[in-house]
Design an enzyme around this catalytic site. Sequence first.
Site, PDB file in Angstrom:
ATOM      1  N   LYS A 184       0.847  -1.200   0.000  1.00 32.14           N
ATOM      2  CA  LYS A 184       0.000   0.000   0.000  1.00 32.14           C
ATOM      3  C   LYS A 184       0.880   1.246   0.000  1.00 32.14           C
ATOM      4  CE  LYS A 184      -2.574   3.251   2.336  1.00 32.14           C
ATOM      5  NZ  LYS A 184      -2.037   4.182   1.400  1.00 32.14           N
ATOM      6  N   GLY A 237       6.687   6.180   7.499  1.00 36.81           N
ATOM      7  CA  GLY A 237       5.752   7.301   7.433  1.00 36.81           C
ATOM      8  C   GLY A 237       5.828   8.129   8.693  1.00 36.81           C
ATOM      9  N   GLU A 259       9.634   2.953  10.416  1.00 34.93           N
ATOM     10  CA  GLU A 259      10.652   3.970  10.191  1.00 34.93           C
ATOM     11  C   GLU A 259       9.904   5.288  10.129  1.00 34.93           C
ATOM     12  OE1 GLU A 259      13.059   6.412   8.874  1.00 34.93           O
ATOM     13  OE2 GLU A 259      13.082   5.352   6.946  1.00 34.93           O
ATOM     14  N   CYS A 293      13.277  11.910   5.435  1.00 37.22           N
ATOM     15  CA  CYS A 293      13.389  11.768   6.890  1.00 37.22           C
ATOM     16  C   CYS A 293      14.848  11.846   7.307  1.00 37.22           C
ATOM     17  CB  CYS A 293      12.714  10.515   7.386  1.00 37.22           C
ATOM     18  SG  CYS A 293      13.349   9.072   6.636  1.00 37.22           S
ATOM     19  N   GLU A 394       9.596  17.914  13.368  1.00 34.51           N
ATOM     20  CA  GLU A 394       9.929  17.671  11.960  1.00 34.51           C
ATOM     21  C   GLU A 394       9.039  18.528  11.059  1.00 34.51           C
ATOM     22  OE1 GLU A 394       8.950  13.768  10.202  1.00 34.51           O
ATOM     23  OE2 GLU A 394      10.968  13.826   9.345  1.00 34.51           O
TER      24      GLU A 394
HETATM   25  C1  UN1 Z   1      17.773   8.592   1.867  1.00 32.08           C
HETATM   26  O1  UN1 Z   1      18.103   9.537   2.552  1.00 32.08           O
HETATM   27  O2  UN1 Z   1      18.350   8.326   0.814  1.00 32.08           O
HETATM   28  O3  UN1 Z   1      11.607   8.624   4.165  1.00 32.08           O
HETATM   29  C2  UN1 Z   1      16.705   7.676   2.223  1.00 32.08           C
HETATM   30  C3  UN1 Z   1      12.806   8.875   4.133  1.00 32.08           C
HETATM   31  C4  UN1 Z   1      13.731   7.751   4.499  1.00 32.08           C
HETATM   32  C5  UN1 Z   1      14.596   7.365   3.385  1.00 32.08           C
HETATM   33  C6  UN1 Z   1      15.724   8.274   3.159  1.00 32.08           C
HETATM   34  N1  UN1 Z   1      12.956   6.629   4.899  1.00 32.08           N
HETATM   35  O4  UN1 Z   1      13.212   9.969   3.814  1.00 32.08           O
END
Ligand code: UN1
Length: 502
Positions: A184, A237, A259, A293, A394
């Site tokens: 999804k 997310g 994550e 992220c 964030e």
């Molecule tokens: C990256 O910095 O190449 O959602 C990957 C995000 C992370 C992945 C970053 N899970 O930005």
Amino acid sequence: MSTATKTKISAAVLKQFIAGQWVDGSSTKEIVSTNPADSREVLATLRGADRADALRAIEAAAKAFPAWRDTPAPVRGRILAKAAQILRARKEELARLMTREQGKILPEALGEMEKGITLIEWFAGEGLRLGGVTMPSELPKNILYTTRQPRGVASIITPWNFPFAIPAWKIAPALVSGCTVVFKPASLVPAMAVEFVKILDEAGLPKGVINLVLGSGAAMGDVLVEDSRVKVVSFTGSNEIGRRVHTICGARGIPVTCEMGGKNPAVVWGDADLDLALGGVMKGAFGSTGQRCTATSRLILDERIADKFLGMLLAEVKKIKLGDGLEAGIGMGPAVDESQLKTDLEYIEIGKKEGAQLLCGGARPTGEAFAHGCFVEPTVFDRVNPKSRLWQEEVFGPVLAVARAKTFDEALELANDCAFGLTCAVYTQDLTLAMRFSEKIEAGMVHVNSPTIGGEAQVPFGGVKGSGVGEREMSKEGLHFFTELKTVFLDYTGERRQSNIY
Ligand code: UN1
């Protein structure tokens, strides 16, 4: 005919992929995917999936599981290798689609394609190595060994900022492990997801091994984590949703990896190569429009070089050309949609109200070129109070918060004073300082003299504190997450006697 109508006619009509069939979603709600650089361009429309579709997808994945589990891991890996080959051949075209759908500039989209393909290639090879260990037993003519067995149906829930690489690094290890998948993706990037699934299908995955449900999380997210046939969940997310997913999976007693956000610090110390640091901070803070992220969102400067470094930074920021990421020379694309743009602008207002010093940016750019896109200027705030929301929360946009430190310990303290702990960077030429930073920083990943962003297939990716719970992704850890260990005690004496092991 207006441009808007013309592009609407050429927009793709997307479908769900369930049990090897492309079908319409059951929701009456239409999802429309538009180009964030110019919302008049409609890329795709579709009828969203709802609970009933998600249940059908889970059922299909559960039915396909026994045969996929019994397919040898090297054979599963070979299908992934074939998918990687097709992706490589179509890399350029898919990168262009990604830029149009998500907004990131073409060089970034090409980079993401390359990274995702490399990850698939790496996991494909792991099909040949998906083994356990053998150990000697206390008993004669006995052998102990472990095998890795797939957990079952995996729900893979992914965000909009990396519409290919994140699905790739979750789906590839799930499939090579022998799990079947319900995928999804975020509803803002359906066209990329459809292309990826088409390629997996073309590469030879049996029916039901990969299923795609496109639609809002509100319409079906709960089913994907609550249904008893789902045995493992991988989520990337927001913190808020991640915690919910984690709680539900915890109550069900199934493994989950979440994550979530980041508020990643870069420390530039006085002895650093300032040109190198400048390049890294620019890439980390404004690359992908800050929608990563792993983005650099807090910059901690040695007071001795702070004014000089900020002067260099502002000169670079002013050079960034905003615009449609398909055009040559564009340095930063738009925010992904109106809602993210609104969040960026809200945080800029919060920063101003909290008394931070706005050095540049802070608004939507004006002019015809930006009139139909979700553009926001790259923004830098100096003298940000570490207790303020701008330092702690964030943003997920091109907004950099700067603070100054008099000692290296103070810099470390500032870096750690945050609820997140995904990644970080330190710029220094002093090995002792770099090592001290690496040891003391509360983060899952540390970059020395390189930007906070990025990862590589062969090493673990993930964070601590509010940034993540569960197993790391990528690498052997990310692979093993999708398997259960089974320990076998094998007695080959052929004698009728009882073991004396307790
Ligand atoms: C990256 O910095 O190449 O959602 C990957 C995000 C992370 C992945 C970053 N899970 O930005």
